[in-house]
Design an enzyme around this catalytic site. Sequence first.
Site, PDB file in Angstrom:
ATOM      1  N   TYR A   1       0.838  -1.202   0.000  1.00  0.00           N
ATOM      2  CA  TYR A   1       0.000   0.000   0.000  1.00  0.00           C
ATOM      3  C   TYR A   1       0.872   1.252   0.000  1.00  0.00           C
ATOM      4  O   TYR A   1       0.667   2.164  -0.819  1.00  0.00           O
ATOM      5  CB  TYR A   1      -0.907  -0.006   1.229  1.00  0.00           C
ATOM      6  CG  TYR A   1      -1.832   1.177   1.317  1.00  0.00           C
ATOM      7  CD1 TYR A   1      -2.954   1.271   0.496  1.00  0.00           C
ATOM      8  CD2 TYR A   1      -1.586   2.216   2.218  1.00  0.00           C
ATOM      9  CE1 TYR A   1      -3.813   2.362   0.573  1.00  0.00           C
ATOM     10  CE2 TYR A   1      -2.432   3.309   2.301  1.00  0.00           C
ATOM     11  CZ  TYR A   1      -3.547   3.370   1.481  1.00  0.00           C
ATOM     12  OH  TYR A   1      -4.390   4.463   1.563  1.00  0.00           O
ATOM     13  N   SER A   2       1.845   1.312   0.886  1.00  0.00           N
ATOM     14  CA  SER A   2       2.712   2.485   0.989  1.00  0.00           C
ATOM     15  C   SER A   2       3.459   2.742  -0.325  1.00  0.00           C
ATOM     16  O   SER A   2       3.535   3.884  -0.803  1.00  0.00           O
ATOM     17  CB  SER A   2       3.718   2.302   2.128  1.00  0.00           C
ATOM     18  OG  SER A   2       3.068   2.123   3.373  1.00  0.00           O
TER      19      SER A   2
END
Length: 242
Positions: free
Chosen positions: A149-150
């Site tokens: 996600y990051s």
Amino acid sequence: MSRFNNKNVIITGGSSGIGHAIYKRLLSEGANVVVWDILSLKDHYNSENSLFINVDVTRWDDIEKALEKSIKFLKKLDILICSAGITGPNKKTWEYTEKEWQYVFDVNTNGTFFANKACIPLMIKNGYGRIVNISSIAGKEGNPNAAAYSSSKAAVIGLTKSLGKELSTYPITVNCVTPAAVKTEIFDQMTNDHIKYMLSKIPMGRFGTIDEVSSLVCWLVSSECSFSTGGVFDISGGRATY
């Protein structure tokens, strides 16, 4: 307010969460809005001013077909908001499967790229455009146990900065917002430990609201925002101070 009278909008991921709040705000201010999503749109379904199209943003052929339908409905395109996204699993980086990692990037990064790629030529032709891509504070700081996600949200920031420079000589702006945690249906994809971690990082001691984010996004896609492009706008309750 009627900031968006006669403005025509496409929103990806507009059926839930932040995207849905933006969708409702734009409709209330006079916009014509098409939602691209794989989740059904529950309210304002296919009205005079809104249209839902089932779209898998990870598939370029879906995007092309949806754009054709959208332009038949809207006639022209003024605004694009890319809000479709997933968190992926909360696990250590080395524990991700290839499939898990790839799918997060397919939705968050490739889906945003596909939508921008498809819509920008129409804005260039029309001589006007506003684009906002929804990123995350995780894309700036890198949350533990959320590497996919990051990383995917960091890529959205980079894409936005590049597009902003490429389109700087056109009357088209491209910006992104980087919210800290906002309590939406996406929390269902996270572990309780990860949710507690995100809350602990916010100095205000609370999660953001979808209405707070939609207010910022709607300013960024309005004609009032004319001298900001390639920008990264934090809305983080004090988490981001740089």
